[in-house]
Design a protein around this motif. Sequence first.
Motif, short mmCIF file in Angstrom:
data_model
loop_
_atom_site.label_atom_id
_atom_site.label_comp_id
_atom_site.label_asym_id
_atom_site.label_seq_id
_atom_site.Cartn_x
_atom_site.Cartn_y
_atom_site.Cartn_z
N LEU A 191 -0.78 -1.60 1.09
CA LEU A 191 0.25 -1.10 0.17
C LEU A 191 -0.24 0.17 -0.52
CD1 LEU A 191 1.36 -4.42 -1.60
CD2 LEU A 191 2.49 -3.26 0.31
N VAL A 192 -1.58 0.24 -0.69
CA VAL A 192 -2.18 1.43 -1.30
C VAL A 192 -2.85 2.28 -0.23
CG1 VAL A 192 -3.98 2.23 -2.88
CG2 VAL A 192 -2.55 0.30 -3.51
N ASN A 193 -3.66 1.61 0.60
CA ASN A 193 -4.52 2.34 1.54
C ASN A 193 -3.90 2.52 2.92
OD1 ASN A 193 -6.84 2.69 -0.17
ND2 ASN A 193 -7.02 0.47 -0.09
N GLY A 194 -2.59 2.62 2.99
CA GLY A 194 -1.92 2.81 4.27
C GLY A 194 -0.57 3.45 4.01
N ILE A 195 0.32 2.66 3.41
CA ILE A 195 1.70 3.13 3.19
C ILE A 195 1.68 4.29 2.18
CG2 ILE A 195 3.99 2.46 2.39
CD1 ILE A 195 3.35 -0.41 3.31
N PRO A 196 2.18 5.45 2.57
CA PRO A 196 2.08 6.61 1.68
C PRO A 196 2.98 6.53 0.44
CG PRO A 196 2.47 7.27 3.96
CD PRO A 196 2.73 5.80 3.88
N GLY A 197 2.61 7.30 -0.56
CA GLY A 197 3.34 7.32 -1.83
C GLY A 197 4.80 7.73 -1.68
N PHE A 198 5.15 8.52 -0.66
CA PHE A 198 6.55 8.92 -0.55
C PHE A 198 7.45 7.78 -0.12
CE2 PHE A 198 4.13 10.68 3.08
CZ PHE A 198 4.69 9.99 4.15
N LYS A 199 6.84 6.64 0.37
CA LYS A 199 7.63 5.43 0.64
C LYS A 199 7.44 4.41 -0.50
CE LYS A 199 6.80 3.68 4.82
NZ LYS A 199 6.12 3.52 6.14
N LEU A 200 6.27 4.40 -1.09
CA LEU A 200 5.94 3.40 -2.12
C LEU A 200 4.90 4.02 -3.05
CD1 LEU A 200 5.91 0.45 -3.20
CD2 LEU A 200 4.15 -0.04 -1.49
N GLU A 201 5.34 4.36 -4.24
CA GLU A 201 4.39 5.02 -5.16
C GLU A 201 3.31 4.05 -5.60
OE1 GLU A 201 6.61 7.09 -8.21
OE2 GLU A 201 7.49 8.45 -6.71
N LYS A 202 2.12 4.57 -5.76
CA LYS A 202 0.94 3.74 -6.06
C LYS A 202 1.10 2.99 -7.39
CE LYS A 202 -0.74 5.69 -2.41
NZ LYS A 202 -0.60 5.00 -1.13
N ASP A 203 1.81 3.60 -8.34
CA ASP A 203 2.00 2.96 -9.66
C ASP A 203 2.73 1.62 -9.54
OD1 ASP A 203 0.96 5.21 -10.60
OD2 ASP A 203 2.74 5.92 -11.68
N ILE A 204 3.62 1.55 -8.55
CA ILE A 204 4.41 0.32 -8.40
C ILE A 204 3.50 -0.82 -7.94
CG2 ILE A 204 6.24 -0.69 -6.97
CD1 ILE A 204 7.59 2.12 -7.26
N VAL A 205 2.56 -0.50 -7.07
CA VAL A 205 1.60 -1.52 -6.62
C VAL A 205 0.67 -1.88 -7.78
CG1 VAL A 205 -0.11 -2.12 -4.88
CG2 VAL A 205 1.72 -0.50 -4.30
N ALA A 206 0.21 -0.87 -8.50
CA ALA A 206 -0.71 -1.12 -9.63
C ALA A 206 -0.03 -2.02 -10.67
CB ALA A 206 -1.14 0.21 -10.25
N ARG A 207 1.28 -1.80 -10.90
CA ARG A 207 2.01 -2.63 -11.88
C ARG A 207 2.05 -4.08 -11.40
NH1 ARG A 207 8.11 -0.82 -12.59
NH2 ARG A 207 8.21 -1.68 -10.48
N ARG A 208 2.22 -4.32 -10.11
CA ARG A 208 2.26 -5.68 -9.58
C ARG A 208 0.89 -6.35 -9.72
NH1 ARG A 208 5.43 -9.88 -8.99
NH2 ARG A 208 7.21 -8.52 -8.94
N ILE A 209 -0.18 -5.59 -9.45
CA ILE A 209 -1.53 -6.15 -9.58
C ILE A 209 -1.81 -6.49 -11.05
CG2 ILE A 209 -4.03 -5.62 -9.30
CD1 ILE A 209 -2.93 -5.50 -6.55
N ASP A 210 -1.37 -5.61 -11.92
CA ASP A 210 -1.55 -5.80 -13.36
C ASP A 210 -0.83 -7.08 -13.82
OD1 ASP A 210 -2.47 -4.86 -15.86
OD2 ASP A 210 -0.39 -4.33 -16.35
N LEU A 211 0.36 -7.30 -13.27
CA LEU A 211 1.15 -8.49 -13.61
C LEU A 211 0.38 -9.75 -13.22
CD1 LEU A 211 3.99 -9.30 -14.62
CD2 LEU A 211 4.75 -9.18 -12.26
N LEU A 212 -0.24 -9.70 -12.04
CA LEU A 212 -1.02 -10.86 -11.58
C LEU A 212 -2.19 -11.13 -12.53
CD1 LEU A 212 0.53 -10.79 -8.86
CD2 LEU A 212 -1.66 -11.20 -7.77
N ALA A 213 -2.84 -10.04 -12.93
CA ALA A 213 -3.98 -10.20 -13.85
C ALA A 213 -3.49 -10.84 -15.15
CB ALA A 213 -4.63 -8.84 -14.10
N LYS A 214 -2.30 -10.42 -15.61
CA LYS A 214 -1.75 -11.01 -16.84
C LYS A 214 -1.38 -12.48 -16.63
CE LYS A 214 -0.10 -6.83 -19.04
NZ LYS A 214 0.77 -5.71 -18.69
N ARG A 215 -1.06 -12.85 -15.39
CA ARG A 215 -0.77 -14.27 -15.10
C ARG A 215 -2.04 -15.07 -14.89
NH1 ARG A 215 4.33 -13.18 -11.07
NH2 ARG A 215 5.88 -13.03 -12.70
N GLY A 216 -3.20 -14.42 -15.07
CA GLY A 216 -4.47 -15.15 -15.05
C GLY A 216 -5.28 -15.00 -13.78
N VAL A 217 -4.79 -14.24 -12.80
CA VAL A 217 -5.54 -14.07 -11.55
C VAL A 217 -6.73 -13.14 -11.81
CG1 VAL A 217 -5.43 -13.17 -9.18
CG2 VAL A 217 -3.47 -14.42 -10.13
#
Length: 479
Positions: A191-217
């Motif tokens: 999602l970060v190290n393959g699919i380019p930002g013009f299809k999926l901006e890196k911030d959107i992936v970072a927000r999802r990872i951050d959400l997981l960390a907030k859920r305790g992962v």
Amino acid sequence: MSDPTPTTTVDKYAWSAIARALPSKRAAGERVGDFDEIYASYDEAAVRAQASRCIQCPHPLCMQGCPLSNRIPEWLALAAQGQFLEAAAISRSTSNMPEICSRVCPQEKLCEGACILNARTQPVAIGAVERFINDYAFAHHAVEITQAPPNGFRVAIVGSGPGGISCADELAQRGYDVTVFESLLIPGGLLVNGIPGFKLEKDIVARRIDLLAKRGVKFQLGVKVGWDVTCAHLRREFDAVFLGVGAQRAKPLDVPGSELTGVVDSIPFLIQKNVVSPLVDLPPVDVVGKRVAVLGGGDTAMDCLRTALRSGAREAVCLYRRDLANMPGSKKEYANAIEEGATFEFLTNPISLVGNAQGAVTEVRCVRMELGAADASGRRKPRPVPGSEFTVPTDVVLVAYGFDPVPFPPGSDLAMLATDEWGALKVDANQMTSEAGIFAGGDASRGASLVVHAVRDARKAAEGIDRYLHVAKSTQPAS
Ligand SMILES: Cc1cc2nc3c(=O)[nH]c(=O)nc-3n(C[C@H](O)[C@H](O)[C@H](O)COP(=O)(O)OP(=O)(O)OC[C@H]3O[C@@H](n4cnc5c(N)ncnc54)[C@H](O)[C@@H]3O)c2cc1C
Ligand code: SF4
């Protein structure tokens, strides 16, 4: 776009009055100047109008087309009525990353390809509506971050791609204590190290990872399981293990000249151009003012062409051995690549690379192909046309021939797991590998595939782990 008059009730004939319209795209000339997403968002009136085109059929084919069986008609009906938060909540109930799948799924082959409206007109813009409602929910801070009460079990997830993070998310929401081990320093997998930002901006992936960390992962980055730690170690520390290690071993370019300077694998090229971070330490690939030839016809090839153009390439040409109809890459991304200036040589197969006295590639020798009878997969098999050799001058060759799973080191306890002939981990109906308590999913078990397939496997694996551990607990003798 047609008149986006909002509807307040479900109008079964709205599709005949309202044309399908995707959100607007930035002009090609503008978007090749950056790596930002190319699509704008709908406004509220437009999303309501587009969602109202759904006829609410009793046996929704779109749900069958979606690997997650997303409850598409339900959230389309709510979106049509302007109930965006309620729509997003239903969308989240079957997907761990709807804001990501909606951006990267090849909808024409999945939900939208199955939409019944295809028989009469154009399908409902399912992906774009899914993207809107989920972006809306994030913008309104309406995505839950609560932590479930602990259930006493610990699970190790190996790999932080869409498979790993979806499994982690599912388990954390059930009260598991989850740790994700990732060999790289940036989580997110392809999602970060393959699919380019013009299809999926890196911030959107970072927000999802951050959400997981907030859920305790918890995340342990820079740990390569099978190399830095053994599976036996994980088995001692955790009650179950999920392997979401992907399939990132590039299929080789097996022609003379493949060792020349300027011949580069797709993933290091995409990372080097797309991921701006001091944590990325790869040799630079200079394409400014150069002619770039991309070998292959999948999503990775489209991404390489478009990344090369954004990085200053003078021209970017795709050399693909079948025709457009038989090309595996998404037709939406093919159209985007053409708009941005990429060119395509179909029915073309490289037979050798030629270099100059300095050992740098200067041309690709090719042969024209024709399509013969269909093979076992149903696709027509290409064969060379005798005497049709020709040359494509080039300065850089990007190899995008697809990927196989990376084997674990021989002798490691993970190398003992059963695999198929391509090296993919064999799993049962619960996503469990040949070793009890070790589960797998995504590209690691099915070979290079799609984000949405990794999410689906991960959800199945989480259910399998839940069943496995609760059965194990219920059969333990009372102490
Ligand atoms: C360039 C490109 C473009 C693509 N575009 C699309 C698209 O538009 N739409 C779509 O649906 N799909 C697309 N795909 C496919 C999609 O990205 C993959 O199918 C998906 O990411 C697979 O998810 P995964 O979690 O199984 O593996 P990955 O995303 O590959 O994640 C695996 C993770 O495991 C880590 N890892 C590996 N080994 C170890 C280890 N031993 N210890 C610890 N960590 C480890 C890796 O570093 C990686 O972070 C694309 C793929 C590529 C390469
Ligand atoms: S997850 Fe993919 S296939 Fe399913 S509804 Fe969303 S865009 Fe369509």
